[in-house]
Structure formats: structure tokens, C-alpha cells
Write a protein that holds these residues in place. Sequence first.
Motif, short mmCIF file in Angstrom:
data_model
loop_
_atom_site.label_atom_id
_atom_site.label_comp_id
_atom_site.label_asym_id
_atom_site.label_seq_id
_atom_site.Cartn_x
_atom_site.Cartn_y
_atom_site.Cartn_z
N HIS A 418 4.05 11.83 -6.04
CA HIS A 418 4.03 10.46 -5.52
C HIS A 418 2.93 9.62 -6.16
O HIS A 418 2.36 8.74 -5.52
CB HIS A 418 3.87 10.46 -3.99
N THR A 419 2.62 9.90 -7.44
CA THR A 419 1.65 9.08 -8.17
C THR A 419 2.39 8.30 -9.25
O THR A 419 3.13 8.87 -10.06
CB THR A 419 0.56 9.95 -8.82
N VAL A 420 2.21 6.98 -9.26
CA VAL A 420 2.83 6.12 -10.28
C VAL A 420 1.73 5.32 -10.98
O VAL A 420 0.60 5.22 -10.48
CB VAL A 420 3.87 5.15 -9.66
N LEU A 421 2.07 4.78 -12.12
CA LEU A 421 1.13 3.92 -12.85
C LEU A 421 1.45 2.47 -12.50
O LEU A 421 2.49 1.95 -12.90
CB LEU A 421 1.26 4.14 -14.37
N HIS A 515 7.27 -3.02 -12.86
CA HIS A 515 6.77 -1.65 -12.85
C HIS A 515 7.83 -0.68 -13.41
O HIS A 515 7.74 0.53 -13.19
CB HIS A 515 6.38 -1.22 -11.43
N PHE A 516 8.84 -1.23 -14.09
CA PHE A 516 9.91 -0.44 -14.71
C PHE A 516 10.71 0.34 -13.67
O PHE A 516 11.21 1.43 -13.94
CB PHE A 516 9.33 0.51 -15.77
N GLY A 517 10.81 -0.26 -12.47
CA GLY A 517 11.56 0.39 -11.40
C GLY A 517 12.80 -0.40 -11.01
O GLY A 517 13.19 -1.37 -11.66
N GLN A 518 13.43 0.04 -9.93
CA GLN A 518 14.64 -0.60 -9.43
C GLN A 518 14.53 -0.76 -7.92
O GLN A 518 13.90 0.06 -7.24
CB GLN A 518 15.89 0.24 -9.74
N ILE A 519 15.15 -1.81 -7.39
CA ILE A 519 15.25 -2.01 -5.95
C ILE A 519 16.68 -2.40 -5.63
O ILE A 519 17.28 -3.24 -6.33
CB ILE A 519 14.24 -3.06 -5.44
N GLN A 520 17.26 -1.76 -4.61
CA GLN A 520 18.63 -2.03 -4.22
C GLN A 520 18.70 -2.23 -2.72
O GLN A 520 17.86 -1.70 -1.97
CB GLN A 520 19.55 -0.87 -4.63
N ALA A 521 19.71 -2.99 -2.29
CA ALA A 521 19.93 -3.21 -0.87
C ALA A 521 21.39 -2.90 -0.54
O ALA A 521 22.28 -3.18 -1.35
CB ALA A 521 19.61 -4.65 -0.49
N CYS A 522 21.62 -2.32 0.63
CA CYS A 522 22.99 -2.08 1.07
C CYS A 522 23.05 -2.18 2.58
O CYS A 522 22.04 -2.06 3.28
CB CYS A 522 23.50 -0.72 0.58
N SER A 523 24.25 -2.41 3.07
CA SER A 523 24.47 -2.54 4.51
C SER A 523 25.95 -2.31 4.79
O SER A 523 26.81 -2.70 3.98
CB SER A 523 24.03 -3.92 5.02
N GLU A 524 26.24 -1.68 5.91
CA GLU A 524 27.63 -1.45 6.30
C GLU A 524 28.27 -2.71 6.89
O GLU A 524 29.47 -2.75 7.12
CB GLU A 524 27.71 -0.31 7.32
N GLY A 525 27.46 -3.75 7.12
CA GLY A 525 27.99 -4.99 7.66
C GLY A 525 27.14 -5.52 8.78
O GLY A 525 26.12 -4.93 9.15
N PRO A 526 27.49 -6.68 9.36
CA PRO A 526 26.72 -7.26 10.46
C PRO A 526 26.57 -6.29 11.62
O PRO A 526 27.53 -5.63 12.03
CB PRO A 526 27.56 -8.50 10.86
N PHE A 532 17.04 -0.43 2.16
CA PHE A 532 16.44 -0.83 0.88
C PHE A 532 15.91 0.43 0.20
O PHE A 532 15.18 1.21 0.80
CB PHE A 532 15.31 -1.84 1.09
N VAL A 533 16.31 0.61 -1.05
CA VAL A 533 15.92 1.78 -1.82
C VAL A 533 15.14 1.31 -3.05
O VAL A 533 15.63 0.49 -3.82
CB VAL A 533 17.14 2.62 -2.26
N ILE A 534 13.93 1.84 -3.22
CA ILE A 534 13.06 1.48 -4.36
C ILE A 534 12.79 2.74 -5.17
O ILE A 534 12.38 3.77 -4.61
CB ILE A 534 11.74 0.87 -3.86
N ARG A 535 13.03 2.66 -6.46
CA ARG A 535 12.75 3.80 -7.35
C ARG A 535 11.70 3.39 -8.37
O ARG A 535 11.84 2.35 -9.02
CB ARG A 535 14.03 4.27 -8.06
N LEU A 536 10.66 4.23 -8.52
CA LEU A 536 9.58 3.96 -9.45
C LEU A 536 9.33 5.19 -10.31
O LEU A 536 9.37 6.32 -9.80
CB LEU A 536 8.29 3.59 -8.70
N PRO A 537 9.06 5.01 -11.60
CA PRO A 537 8.81 6.17 -12.47
C PRO A 537 7.47 6.82 -12.11
O PRO A 537 6.47 6.15 -11.89
CB PRO A 537 8.79 5.57 -13.87
N LEU A 538 7.48 8.15 -12.05
CA LEU A 538 6.25 8.88 -11.77
C LEU A 538 5.33 8.82 -12.98
O LEU A 538 5.77 8.72 -14.13
CB LEU A 538 6.58 10.34 -11.44
N VAL A 539 4.02 8.90 -12.74
CA VAL A 539 3.05 8.77 -13.81
C VAL A 539 2.99 10.08 -14.60
O VAL A 539 3.01 11.17 -14.02
CB VAL A 539 1.65 8.42 -13.23
#
Length: 682
Positions: A418-421, A515-526, A532-539
Motif C-alpha cells: 500500500h505504498t505509492v509514489l 498519479h497514473f491511476g484510474q477512477i471509476q464509478a458505478c451504480s445499479e440505479g437510483p 467508486f473504485v480507484i487504482r494506483l500503481p504501487l511504488v
Amino acid sequence: MLASTPLHILIVDDSLTDCVIFRRYLTRGVQNPYVVSEVSTAAQALLHLQSNRPDCVLLDFNLPDSDGVSLVKKIVGTHGENAFGIVMLTSNHEVELAVEALRSGAHDFLPKGGTNAIVLRRAVENATEKAAIQRELETQRHELAQKNAELQIHVQRLEKEMSDRLHAETRLRQSENQLRVVTDHAAVLLVLCDRDYRYKFVNRHYASRFGREPEEVVGHHIQDIMGKQAFEIILPYLDRVLLGERVEFEIEIPFQTLGLRWMSVVYVPERGHDGTVHGLIGVMSDTTARKTAEMELEHARDEALAASRAKDDFLAALSHELRTPLNPILLLSSDAADDESLPEHVRSVFETIRKNVDLEARLIDDLLNITRISRGKMALDRLPVDIHAVLTDAMTNVAVEIHAKHLSLRQQLKATGHTVLGDAVRLQQVFWNVLKNAVKFTPEGGCITVTTRTILEDDVIEIGIVDTGIGMTPAELERVFDAFAQGDHAGDGGSHRFGGLGLGLAISQMLVQSHFGQIQACSEGPGEGAVFVIRLPLVPDICLTLNTPDPGETAEVRTGASVRILLVEDHEPTRTALAHLLKRRHYTVITAASLEEARQISKGESFDLLISDIGLPDGNGYDLMQELAGRHSMKGIALTGYGMDRDIDRSTEAGFVAHLTKPIQVQTLEAAIQVALSPSAR
């Protein structure tokens, strides 16, 4: 001029509010109301234009399925550059993108924030008129090309007829009559002159320009018809043609009867059978309308650039005013947070204050420089960062709101790596934004779950933030990371219920991507919550050693009362806090509130270091630094609310060793002092 019949306007904007406002501007309080159609997406606009031909298209730069520049290019590619007027609607700071829209085929642009009924109608009418002018010019160019081709054929025939005139007078007269029929209907101005600059032939279009018949012009000197000043301007070109050169140029000519007109001119020599130049043939067209349109466009570009510069100046000043009051708070709280003489719970309170003021300073940067962030020009302090620690800080910052709404917060931090740059404050801002949204949109009694896991095959850490809130529709998911976008709940007064400007998630996405990462959002509806899912490269392991100091690089630095500091700061709370903190660290500190006071003090005393604000009531810190460095070889630290790139460059040029942008922590100031006092500082 625009026709008196109502103009047909197509509005392309996904904002219902803006569409209502624009329709009202165009249809109310107008003698000849506009006919307005509305669509909300680029696809709907293209479909509408297949069967309808409005006079002007008024389109927003940010659309759900396209940006404005791409839509302009599609419209121009399908219908041509000037099928109708195009006006781009931008935000106040999208000047460069507006200029790109103009280059792509738009005729005008308007910032939404400064638009009123008069400005909007004027822009629509100007764009419609510009498009009409350009269509007319295209028609004239096309006709000119056709007539030029015909003219070349007839000129060749005329040359042959003239060489045989003694033997074919009858045929020559017939040819001249045929030429007259063609040229009299040409959209261009045609002339034939001898070597004495006297007209041998003009078409009816040329003669009518001067209120004459062709036969009234033939035989006259050019100066008699055009005027002396106009003749003197074109004379150098005439002389070159009579020497056998083909000449083509565009020039503004002051006609005696017509006034100033822009003319596109082609002169070619008239030669006999032996190659001798007997005169010249001229083909001219009036390009005044086109040149006027070009100059208006250049003027609009200049105004846009001036507006951009004014915006930068305003943002710099606003940033300074917002930063300055935060500075003494951050200085005192950062000092108290590290003061071991205070109880642990008191230091914890000051640490919370420090973190939030630090975060507030970063938020000010983002709100004032959203354009700079979107272009990827934001500087990051990249260091190895423990994501679990940053997440814990972010959750602590929303703990009060979670408790107030009786929400449960579950943590499943199971990532083995869980260490990133990255920039810890920026990453905390990302998690804080997402958590803040989860708290905002989760009803009382709900649950928020924060998870982490390591994905070894991709060498990334994945952070998940799940809530049991109001959820999102597919349409909301498509625009969830758009700047200033609001959910469908905002349409019925929801914005008053939930608050916010719609910037948090847009900024979060930019920061994650930086930070060379990605963020995504999803929902099954109202009603089904959001994920929210965030992916970051490990250092990489090697990065963990990059910030370890080299024992061989240590150097002796002076500290304590032997160091004399001249502190120049006109903001009294900051001056008082700084002086107090520096004296506690055993520095000898003399303070000044203005440039003149600092000058007077420096005349009678010597100092080791200058710490100076840049904006002073009677001058600036740049001048003071240059004066003291020149007289006493003094080193200096700039401490200011102005933190744009040009401000930092100017500090370096003035001789400052460091440029610190308010608000700052006392530890940051201490580090800068140590660097400035080191023998190698420059």
C-alpha cells in the motif's frame, strides 16, 4: 445586412436552465422575434441539421456526447464552413479553447458568465452575417475562377484577332462583341490598358463602379477614372507588368469616388506576335467584405488574449487575498502540533487544524486554477506515500459528518502492498472528495464501506468506497466526472438540498490520472447506492530509498541567536506570528511593515537573512532583495500569496534562494532557512 424575416436559431445545450434563458433572450422584447429550436446532444444536433437549415447554431462547448470543437468540425465537414453561423458558448476561462473553435469553423464565441440578451443577439446576428458574407465570397470566388477560365480563352482569341486586325476587321469586331457579352456579365472587374496607362477596354461591371458606361471610360487615363492617389499606389505594379512580369497582389486602394476599398488584383502583360508588350490586362475583385471579416476575427482574437491575461492577473490577486489570512493559522497550528510541551490531545487538535488548513490551501489552488489542472500543468510533490495512512486521515476528516448522520463506517484495509509514489495531500483530497460525496448522498442510518486490496498481476492497489445512498442513473454516470456537472436530483431543487459546485469528482479524476491511476464509478440505479473504485500503481522498491539523506552531504549551518533575520511583512497577523515563532527558535528577528521601513533598518544594521513578502504597500520584495543582495550579499526567502510560475521565476531572478507560497507550515519555513543559510545555497 441581415434579412428582416425572423432568424432561425438552433440551440445545442444540455442545460435546461441555459436553454430557457437563451430562448427568452432571443424571443422576448424583440420587434422581430427569433424562431428557436433546441437539442441537448451533439447527435441530436447533427440529426436536426440533416433536415433543417437554421440561420445560426448556438452550441455549448461541453455536451454529454461530445466537446464543442469536435461538433463544430463535424458540422463543417458535413455542411461546409459557412452553411450557417456558429456561436460557441464557453466558460469564462476557456479562452484558448474558444479560439480553437474559431479556427475549426465557428464564427464567434461567448463566455456564458457574461452573456445578456443584447450580447447574445448581437453575437447571433454577427455570426449569421459573417457566414452569409463568407458564402457570398465563396460564390464570387467560384464565379471568378469560372470567368477567369473563360477570360483566358477569350483573351487568347483577342490576341490572335488583334495580330490579324488589318486582315480580319469584321472577325475582330465579332470577337469583341462576344467578349463584351461575357465580360459584362462577369462578377469581376476587367480592364485592358495600353503602355500609356489609357483604357482600351473595360467591362460594364468596372465602368459602373465609377458611375459610367464602358464607352465613357475607354480612351481615358487611369488617373482620370481612379483618382491621383489611387493611381500612384498601383503605378509600381503597372510598371512591372509593362516590363513583362505577371503581378498578383491584394491592397487597400483609396478611390477618388468609392473611398477605401480592398482589391485583389491580377495584372498580366498583353503581348503581340513578336512577344512585345503592348499593354496589360487586369482582373480585379473587391475583397473589402472578406478583409473586414478577417480583421474582426483578429480583433476578437486580440480581445480574447487580453481577457486571458486579465483573468490570470485576477486569479493571482484573488489567490493572494485568499491565502494571506490562512498563513498565521497554518504557522501557529503547525508549530503547536509539534510542540511536545503541550498535552497529546491538544497537539492532536492543532494537527487537525494544520491538516485542514493545508487542504484548504490546495482546494483554493484547484478552484482558482481548474484550467491549469485540466491541462496537466499542476506540480505534485511526489514522495513514497502510505495509502492506508492517507485513507485514515481522509476518514478522520469526515468523521464528524458521519457521526452527525448516524452512518456506519466499515474499514476493510486488506492490501498487502500500500505504498505509492505521489502527493499525500492531493491523494487525501481525492479520498476526501469521494468520501464527502458518499456522506452527502447517503441517508441517515446508512453505511459506507472503505476497502483496499493489492492486485499483484497489475502491480496496483485498488481502493473501493461503497455507499448505500441515492445511487445514480446511467445518464448521471456518464457525466459524473464532468466539471460543474450535477446529478438529476439538482433539477428539482436538489442543489439546495445537497449543495456543491460539481467540481469535486472532476478534480479527483484529474488528480488520479496525474498519479497514473484510474477512477471509476458505478451504480445499479437510483436508490441502489454507488461504488467508486480507484487504482494506483504501487511504488517500485528502488523509490523507497530515493529520499534517504546521504550522511556525507551534511554541512554545518548556523542557528540560534547568532543568525539575524530581517522580516518584512505588511500583514500584521502574519508578521506577529512569524516573529513569535522565529524568536522561539532563538533567531534574532527585526520586523518591518513596508519597503521604506526595511530600507531604513538595513542602513544601520546588518542581517544574515531576509524573509520578505512580495506585495508591499509601497513597493515589492523583488526590489528590496536586489538592493540588499547588492549591498550586503544577503540571502533571502520570498514568502508571498503569489504562487504562479511567473512569480516564482521572478523571485529567482531577483536573488531569492526560496519562494514559499502562503499559507505555509513552520516546518517548511525552518527547512527553507536551513537551506538559505547553508554555504552552498544559491
